[in-house]
Design a protein around this motif. Structure first.
Motif, PDB file in Angstrom:
ATOM      1  N   ALA A   1      -6.430   7.824  -0.499  1.00  0.00           N
ATOM      2  CA  ALA A   1      -6.620   6.453  -0.942  1.00  0.00           C
ATOM      3  C   ALA A   1      -7.832   6.366  -1.853  1.00  0.00           C
ATOM      4  O   ALA A   1      -8.787   7.140  -1.718  1.00  0.00           O
ATOM      5  CB  ALA A   1      -6.806   5.522   0.261  1.00  0.00           C
TER       6      ALA A   1
ATOM      7  N   ALA B   1      -0.145  -4.041  -4.050  1.00  0.00           N
ATOM      8  CA  ALA B   1      -0.132  -3.389  -2.742  1.00  0.00           C
ATOM      9  C   ALA B   1       1.175  -3.551  -1.993  1.00  0.00           C
ATOM     10  O   ALA B   1       1.419  -2.883  -0.999  1.00  0.00           O
ATOM     11  CB  ALA B   1      -1.273  -3.961  -1.877  1.00  0.00           C
TER      12      ALA B   1
ATOM     13  N   GLU C   1      -5.943  -0.506   4.204  1.00  0.00           N
ATOM     14  CA  GLU C   1      -4.516  -0.755   4.094  1.00  0.00           C
ATOM     15  C   GLU C   1      -3.775   0.459   3.549  1.00  0.00           C
ATOM     16  O   GLU C   1      -2.707   0.826   4.042  1.00  0.00           O
ATOM     17  CB  GLU C   1      -4.265  -1.979   3.207  1.00  0.00           C
ATOM     18  N   GLN C   2      -4.340   1.109   2.527  1.00  0.00           N
ATOM     19  CA  GLN C   2      -3.687   2.285   1.942  1.00  0.00           C
ATOM     20  C   GLN C   2      -3.581   3.413   2.965  1.00  0.00           C
ATOM     21  O   GLN C   2      -2.517   4.011   3.153  1.00  0.00           O
ATOM     22  CB  GLN C   2      -4.468   2.774   0.724  1.00  0.00           C
TER      23      GLN C   2
ATOM     24  N   SER D   1     -10.136   3.243  -4.317  1.00  0.00           N
ATOM     25  CA  SER D   1     -10.282   1.842  -4.695  1.00  0.00           C
ATOM     26  C   SER D   1     -11.496   1.687  -5.591  1.00  0.00           C
ATOM     27  O   SER D   1     -12.534   2.305  -5.361  1.00  0.00           O
ATOM     28  CB  SER D   1     -10.438   0.964  -3.448  1.00  0.00           C
TER      29      SER D   1
ATOM     30  N   GLU E   1      -9.229  -2.457   0.937  1.00  0.00           N
ATOM     31  CA  GLU E   1      -8.095  -1.819   0.270  1.00  0.00           C
ATOM     32  C   GLU E   1      -7.863  -0.417   0.809  1.00  0.00           C
ATOM     33  O   GLU E   1      -6.718   0.002   1.016  1.00  0.00           O
ATOM     34  CB  GLU E   1      -8.335  -1.776  -1.235  1.00  0.00           C
TER      35      GLU E   1
ATOM     36  N   ALA F   1      -2.873  11.411   4.164  1.00  0.00           N
ATOM     37  CA  ALA F   1      -3.003  10.215   3.343  1.00  0.00           C
ATOM     38  C   ALA F   1      -4.160  10.368   2.371  1.00  0.00           C
ATOM     39  O   ALA F   1      -5.146  11.051   2.668  1.00  0.00           O
ATOM     40  CB  ALA F   1      -3.231   8.984   4.227  1.00  0.00           C
TER      41      ALA F   1
ATOM     42  N   HIS G   1       6.465  -4.516   3.983  1.00  0.00           N
ATOM     43  CA  HIS G   1       5.009  -4.639   4.001  1.00  0.00           C
ATOM     44  C   HIS G   1       4.567  -5.669   5.040  1.00  0.00           C
ATOM     45  O   HIS G   1       3.732  -5.380   5.895  1.00  0.00           O
ATOM     46  CB  HIS G   1       4.514  -5.044   2.608  1.00  0.00           C
TER      47      HIS G   1
ATOM     48  N   ARG H   1      -1.211   2.544   6.021  1.00  0.00           N
ATOM     49  CA  ARG H   1       0.202   2.551   5.636  1.00  0.00           C
ATOM     50  C   ARG H   1       0.712   3.975   5.473  1.00  0.00           C
ATOM     51  O   ARG H   1       1.808   4.322   5.940  1.00  0.00           O
ATOM     52  CB  ARG H   1       0.374   1.764   4.331  1.00  0.00           C
ATOM     53  N   GLN H   2      -0.075   4.832   4.825  1.00  0.00           N
ATOM     54  CA  GLN H   2       0.362   6.212   4.613  1.00  0.00           C
ATOM     55  C   GLN H   2       0.371   7.012   5.911  1.00  0.00           C
ATOM     56  O   GLN H   2       1.243   7.866   6.118  1.00  0.00           O
ATOM     57  CB  GLN H   2      -0.547   6.886   3.585  1.00  0.00           C
TER      58      GLN H   2
END
Length: 399
Positions: free
Chosen positions: A260, A34, A288-289, A262, A285, A258, A128, A292-293
């Motif tokens: 994502a 990550a 966070e993905q 998982s 998860e 975005a 990060h 962030r995007q």
């Protein structure tokens, strides 16, 4: 020599331990993957030498260099006026622990100047860690104007029917709320969730329409399923694998901001409990993905040129050229103006702009139009509606 004897139940116990080890390894691999690339920066630190102690002066100068390196990366992440406005907050939460964001560094030069010490470094700053910390103090989301977000995830745990409002949806909603996002009221989404349950296939369009009606600017729509497996090695432990996918869609433009996914596992004698655990791990998860995007997509919009759709009502045709010229000449954030149609005193324009929607709105409202003005009647991240108000007539009344 005595032959080895297998104790009854050992094989089953070993199988269960092996399965647990596999789950732990998969979790560690996902965490390691990550991390984001680092930012390579050069910085110079300066500090006074206390009581002739060059070692202390050198260490203080090095810490100052770390701070300056981190400041450079922060300056890219948040606009300068936000940094100035929240300088005290940044000092307390970010700059005071700059060393923690430095992954590696190399001293490229150092020297003393009378009673001071200077150190030049090339440092690798962890984007990060830094963006996580910035996000934790809410600076990035505040800069974006706290966009309104709706979340709808269809979820199935075992043989239970798919439904909205489950573990993943609740987890994402709570996580984004803590990160400072403005969330659409849960009740506003119930109607569309019922439609999604009755529908078949991809219901993204229906969710987006409902989210727009509820005032959302972004909708996160997704699916989650926890599949139960057979007991491990003859034991009562049941493995479960949760697979989740989500997309964040800009309600106004339909752009996917975005994506994502998982896949997580869990092991429990109770398959429903294992499904819950796996879905919760997947939610962490996904959060966070997606976050962030989204930050990256919005930051790109804010620092680059994007299209803003402007509609002006009650505009006399003779005033349209004056408005177009004012947009080009007076608005520093407008790069280009394109006319898309005029009908029934309504002018549609496309503006190529840089900066936040809020700052563009402020410039529009303050245009010098020779006694006339634009009154903003509504806006979102990609559209602005305005009303043309002519100059006041004698006696103080407007037409």
């Amino acid at each position: 020599m005595t032959a080895s004897r297998i104790v009854p139940g050992t094989t089953r116990w070993l199988s269960a331990v092996a399965a647990l080890l596999l789950f732990c390894l998969s979790t560690m691999t996902a965490a390691l993957a990550a991390d984001l690339p680092s930012a390579q920066v050069e910085a110079e630190g300066y500090a006074l030498i206390p009581n002739g102690r060059k070692d202390l002066g050198r260490e203080a100068a090095l810490q100052n260099a770390f701070r300056r390196a981190v400041e450079q990366v922060v300056g890219v992440a948040v606009e300068s006026r936000t940094v100035v406005k929240d300088s005290e907050l940044l000092n307390d939460k970010i700059f005071s622990k700059s060393r923690g964001f430095i992954k590696t560094y190399r001293i490229t030069g150092e020297r003393t100047e009378n009673d001071a010490y200077r150190v030049a470094i090339t440092a690798s700053v962890s984007r990060h860690r830094l963006e996580q910390e910035l996000d934790n103090v809410g600076l990035l989301v505040r800069k974006l104007g706290k966009p309104r977000v709706a979340v709808v995830v269809m979820e199935q745990n075992g043989d239970a029917p798919a439904a909205a409002g489950g573990i993943v949806e609740t987890g994402l909603t709570g996580a984004f709320g803590k990160k400072g996002y403005a969330l659409v009221d849960r009740q506003a989404m119930l109607a569309v969730e019922r439609e999604v349950v009755r529908g078949h296939g991809d219901q993204t369009d229906a969710v987006v329409r409902a989210a727009a009606a509820g005032g959302a600017e972004v909708v996160i729509v997704g699916q989650a399923a926890a599949r139960h497996g057979a007991a491990v090695g003859g034991t009562s432990l049941r493995p479960v694998q949760a697979s989740t996918t989500c997309r964040a869609v800009d309600v106004n433009t339909g752009e996917v901001l975005a994506t994502a996914s998982s896949t997580q596992q869990a092991l429990n004698v109770n398959p429903a409990a294992a499904g819950t655990e796996a879905l919760q791990k997947a939610t962490l998860e996904l959060t966070e993905q997606l976050n962030r995007q989204l930050i990256a997509a919005w930051h790109k919009q804010l620092t680059g040129v994007r299209t803003l759709h402007l509609t002006v009502t009650d505009l006399p045709a003779v005033e349209a050229p004056r408005l177009r010229e004012a947009l080009k000449e007076q608005m520093g954030q407008v790069e280009e103006v394109r006319e898309r149609g005029y009908r029934n005193h309504q002018l549609r324009l496309e503006l190529e702009v840089c900066g936040t929607t809020r700052s563009v709105i402020d410039e529009l409202a303050s245009l010098n139009l020779g006694g006339s003005r634009l009154k903003i009647s509504g806006y979102s991240s990609g559209t602005v509606q305005a009303h043309w108000t002519g100059p006041a007539k004698k006696g103080g009344k407007k037409p």
